[in-house]
Design a protein around this motif. Sequence first.
Motif, mmCIF file in Angstrom:
data_model
loop_
_atom_site.group_PDB
_atom_site.id
_atom_site.type_symbol
_atom_site.label_atom_id
_atom_site.label_comp_id
_atom_site.label_asym_id
_atom_site.label_seq_id
_atom_site.Cartn_x
_atom_site.Cartn_y
_atom_site.Cartn_z
ATOM 1 N N GLY A 145 1.562 6.651 -2.988
ATOM 2 C CA GLY A 145 2.137 6.896 -1.665
ATOM 3 C C GLY A 145 1.438 6.113 -0.572
ATOM 4 O O GLY A 145 2.066 5.329 0.167
ATOM 5 N N HIS A 146 0.111 6.285 -0.437
ATOM 6 C CA HIS A 146 -0.641 5.575 0.606
ATOM 7 C C HIS A 146 -0.632 4.076 0.366
ATOM 8 O O HIS A 146 -0.467 3.277 1.313
ATOM 9 N N THR A 147 -0.790 3.666 -0.909
ATOM 10 C CA THR A 147 -0.878 2.236 -1.223
ATOM 11 C C THR A 147 0.415 1.514 -0.870
ATOM 12 O O THR A 147 0.398 0.437 -0.256
ATOM 13 N N LEU A 148 1.554 2.066 -1.253
ATOM 14 C CA LEU A 148 2.833 1.406 -0.965
ATOM 15 C C LEU A 148 3.111 1.378 0.532
ATOM 16 O O LEU A 148 3.714 0.415 1.049
ATOM 17 N N SER A 149 2.698 2.414 1.244
ATOM 18 C CA SER A 149 2.862 2.392 2.704
ATOM 19 C C SER A 149 2.033 1.263 3.310
ATOM 20 O O SER A 149 2.499 0.551 4.222
ATOM 21 N N LEU A 150 0.797 1.091 2.795
ATOM 22 C CA LEU A 150 -0.048 0.013 3.295
ATOM 23 C C LEU A 150 0.538 -1.359 2.963
ATOM 24 O O LEU A 150 0.514 -2.283 3.786
ATOM 25 N N VAL A 151 1.085 -1.500 1.733
ATOM 26 C CA VAL A 151 1.707 -2.774 1.337
ATOM 27 C C VAL A 151 2.896 -3.077 2.236
ATOM 28 O O VAL A 151 3.081 -4.221 2.701
ATOM 29 N N ALA A 152 3.728 -2.082 2.523
ATOM 30 C CA ALA A 152 4.887 -2.303 3.383
ATOM 31 C C ALA A 152 4.462 -2.697 4.791
ATOM 32 O O ALA A 152 5.042 -3.616 5.409
ATOM 33 N N LEU A 153 3.428 -2.035 5.323
ATOM 34 C CA LEU A 153 2.966 -2.334 6.675
ATOM 35 C C LEU A 153 2.411 -3.753 6.775
ATOM 36 O O LEU A 153 2.749 -4.506 7.703
ATOM 37 N N LYS A 154 1.562 -4.142 5.806
ATOM 38 C CA LYS A 154 0.967 -5.478 5.856
ATOM 39 C C LYS A 154 2.009 -6.564 5.560
ATOM 40 O O LYS A 154 1.914 -7.677 6.099
#
Length: 397
Positions: free
Chosen positions: A210-219
Motif C-alpha cells: 500500500g505505502h510503496t505503490l502510493s510512493l511509486v505513483a507520487l514519484k
Amino acid sequence: MSSAGRRQGRLEARFHALFRPHPESLLGQLRSPTYLRWQAGLQLFSFIAVIMLPLQKGFSWHWMGPTLLSLVLYLFFYIRMYIMPVRQMVANAAGLIVIGLLLWPLNSAAFIYLMIASINLALHPSWRVWLRTVAVAWVLSVPVVMAIHAPKSLLLVVPLTALFGGFSNLIYMRGVRRDAELRLSQEEVRRLATLAERERIGRDLHDLLGHTLSLVALKSELARKLALRDPGLAQREMEEVERVARHALGEVRAAVTGMRRSDLAAELLSARLMLEASGIVFACDGCESLDLPHAIEAPLALVLREAVTNIHRHARATEARIDISNAQGELRMRISDNGCGGLAAHGNGVSGMRERVRALGGTLTIDSPPRKGTVLELRVPVAAAAAAPLHAVGSAA
C-alpha cells in the motif's frame, strides 16, 4: 459402433442406473462402506431359509408358488432399503413386513421377512422409528400366529432376534455417523483456517504494497512533470522509483516464500487425523526427531500430503505406516499401506511427487502390486538438497 452394440450399451447403462445408490440413501450418504455392503449382500441370501425350512416337510406348489413370487417383491423392497433415500426406508420395511404376514399362512418360514425388515431398519437415523417398527411387527404377528396355530415361541423369537440383530446395526451406525461428523468438523476447521490465512495474506500484502505503490505513483507523477523542465532531476526521481519498486519486489518474494513454508511435523499430525478418522490404523517411526533444512522439509511435506491423500481416497486400506530415517547424509521416507494397490506410475499425483523429489536430487520408487498394498520410498541426499535454491524446489509445486 453397430446398432446392436449401442442398444446393449444403453441397456447396461440403465441396469447400472437402476442399482446406483441415491445420494440420500444409506450407501450414498456413507459412501458405500465395506461393512455395510457386505452385510447387505449376505443378508440378501436369507431367502434361502424361506425355501429350505418348509421344504423339510415336503414340496408343494401350494407354498412354493407364492414363495417364489414373494422373493421378487422381497428383492425389490430389500434393495430399496439400501439404495433409495433414507426417508423411504420405513415404507420399504413395511413392504417386507406385509409380504411376510401374507405369506406366513402358506409358508411357515415367512416370519424371516419380518425379522429382516426390523433388523435393517435399525440402520435408520432414528432409533425410535426402529423400535416402533419392531413393536408394530410383533403386534401384527400375534393374530397370524394364533390363526395358523404356529408355535407360540415365535412371538418371542421374532422380536428378540429383531432387537438383538438391530442393536448391533444401531451401534455400528452410531460409530459411522460419529466418524462422519468428525470428518465434517475437520473439513470445517480446514475451511476456516484457509479463510483466516487468506485474510492474513491480504492484510500482509496491503501493508507491504500500500505505502510503496502510493510512493511509486507520487514519484512517477513528479518525474513526469519534471521531464521537460529538469530532465536530470526527473531521472533521479525515476531511479528512486526503480529502487523502491525493487525493494517492494524483494519484500513480496520474501513474504511469498514464508507463505509457502510447509512443516513436516504438521503434515504428519494432519495425516494421523485424516487416516484415523477414516478408520485406518496409522503408525509412524522416526517422525519425532526431525531437524531438516526448509529446502528439504517443504517439498517433503507436500509429497507426504499427496501420498496420504491417495491412501485416504483410493487405497481402501485398513493400515498405513510412515518410516523416516536420516543417516549417512541421506534422508529416507517410506510410506506404505495394505490397500488395493495398483497405483499408476504417473497417476493420482505421482508425477508431481516425482518432480518434487527430483528437484531435491533424490529418487522415488513405487511398488504397488494389485490387491497387495502400495509402498512409496524416496531417498534424498540431505547436503545436496539443502544447497538447492529454494525457488527451484518451489517451482516443482
